[in-house]
Enzyme design. Structure first.
Site, PDB file in Angstrom:
ATOM      1  N   ASP A 155      -5.776  -0.841  -1.028  1.00  0.00           N
ATOM      2  CA  ASP A 155      -5.660  -2.218  -1.520  1.00  0.00           C
ATOM      3  C   ASP A 155      -7.028  -2.753  -1.953  1.00  0.00           C
ATOM      4  O   ASP A 155      -7.137  -3.860  -2.483  1.00  0.00           O
ATOM      5  CB  ASP A 155      -4.976  -3.145  -0.496  1.00  0.00           C
TER       6      ASP A 155
ATOM      7  N   ASP B  41      -1.360   2.253   0.497  1.00  0.00           N
ATOM      8  CA  ASP B  41      -1.947   1.299   1.440  1.00  0.00           C
ATOM      9  C   ASP B  41      -1.069   0.049   1.517  1.00  0.00           C
ATOM     10  O   ASP B  41      -0.879  -0.641   0.504  1.00  0.00           O
ATOM     11  CB  ASP B  41      -3.354   0.924   0.918  1.00  0.00           C
TER      12      ASP B  41
ATOM     13  N   GLU C  40     -13.420   2.227  10.031  1.00  0.00           N
ATOM     14  CA  GLU C  40     -14.271   1.573   9.020  1.00  0.00           C
ATOM     15  C   GLU C  40     -15.395   0.773   9.685  1.00  0.00           C
ATOM     16  O   GLU C  40     -15.149  -0.070  10.562  1.00  0.00           O
ATOM     17  CB  GLU C  40     -13.412   0.652   8.116  1.00  0.00           C
TER      18      GLU C  40
HETATM   19  O1  KIV Z   1      -8.386  -0.098   0.587  1.00  0.00           O
HETATM   20  C1  KIV Z   1      -9.174   0.827   0.780  1.00  0.00           C
HETATM   21  O2  KIV Z   1      -9.784   1.386  -0.134  1.00  0.00           O
HETATM   22  C2  KIV Z   1      -9.374   1.257   2.166  1.00  0.00           C
HETATM   23  C3  KIV Z   1     -10.507   2.179   2.431  1.00  0.00           C
HETATM   24  C4  KIV Z   1     -11.778   1.428   2.427  1.00  0.00           C
HETATM   25  C5  KIV Z   1     -10.324   2.942   3.685  1.00  0.00           C
HETATM   26  O3  KIV Z   1      -8.670   0.836   3.025  1.00  0.00           O
END
Ligand code: KIV
Length: 274
Positions: free
Chosen positions: A44, A83, A182
């Site tokens: 996301d 995601d 993270e």
């Molecule tokens: O949205 C994204 O790119 C992520 C990564 C930073 C792990 O969640």
């Protein structure tokens, strides 16, 4: 043959480091797939690096479905992770199941990712029970940016470090096949990676993780508004795009583009009779 979650888990057991990159469109997904990336996350983060929002919060399920389907069309070998965006899995377990199901059915991706620790364990367990593999995400969770008060490291105090370890264990017990860590101090990530048997995929979490994930726009030097400390630019595509665009503008202005090479010829006799 597409990579499976079994293969990703096996990589940890064999001590093979796992690399994951984000992608948001067909062409990029195809290129990184051909380069051999085993895991692609349609993050996301696209809200910021592709759509220009200030955070990931405005990203909706429809936007994620649109981009994830494009990535699936481009990448034939990598395992694709969709995601789950803000508020697409928080209202109830039923809501989370319905949206995880949308990802799998409407895009063809194989797994989903969602943010949160122990509090998300029952949701993860239910999604996994329905046959949808889940990747967890703890530490700095950007969808909670307003609660966290900024993009800061998580796990530096005894309380937050213990919570992070408990979160990781809870996600493993709930059936997650991997966990993103993270912006977590490197020694703590290493400890967590040793404690759980599923792979940890770090971003700003040091080399002790079982794998690494990076946002493709950071890696390629495309999104230059903000370059996180953990990012390494392997290319400067942003500069290349600017140079190419400036050259094109100059040639159009000067009348040197297009040339005969880029133009379609026509029989002069037909033209004469028109
Ligand atoms: O949205 C994204 O790119 C992520 C990564 C930073 C792990 O969640």
């Amino acid at each position: 043959m597409r990579i499976t979650i079994g293969k990703i888990k096996e990589m940890k057991q064999k001590g093979e480091k796992i690399s994951m990159l984000t992608a948001y469109d067909y062409a990029t997904a195809k290129l990184i797939d051909e380069a051999g990336i085993p895991l692609i996350l349609v993050g996301d983060s696209l809200g910021m690096v592709m759509l220009g929002y200030e955070s990931t919060i405005p990203v909706t399920m429809d936007v994620m479905i649109h981009h994830t389907a494009a990535v699936v069309r481009g990448a034939k070998n990598a395992l694709i992770v969709g995601d789950m965006p803000f508020m697409s899995y928080h209202l109830s377990i039923e809501q989370a199941l319905a949206n995880a199901g949308r990802f799998i059915q409407e895009t063809g991706c194989q797994t989903v990712k969602l943010e949160g620790g122990q509090e998300m364990a029952p949701t993860i367990a239910k999604i996994v029970e329905c046959g949808i593999p889940v990747m967890g995400h703890i530490g700095l969770t950007p969808q909670s940016i307003n609660q966290l008060g900024g993009y800061k490291a998580v796990g530096k105090t005894p309380d937050t470090a213990v919570k992070l370890i408990k979160d990781a264990v809870a996600l493993e017990q709930a059936g997650a096949y991997a966990i993103v860590l993270e912006t977590v101090p490197a020694p703590l990530s290493k400890k967590i990676s040793e404690k759980i048997s599923i792979p940890t995929i770090g971003i700003g979490a040091g080399a002790g993780c079982d794998g690494q994930v990076q946002v493709i726009s950071d890696l390629l030097g495309i999104y230059t508004e903000f370059v996180p400390k953990h990012a390494k630019q392997y290319a400067q595509i942003g500069k290349t795009i600017k140079t190419a665009a400036a050259e094109y503008i100059a040639e159009v202005t000067a009348g040197t583009f297009p040339t005969d090479k880029q133009s379609i010829a026509m029989d002069e006799s037909i033209l004469k009779d028109l």
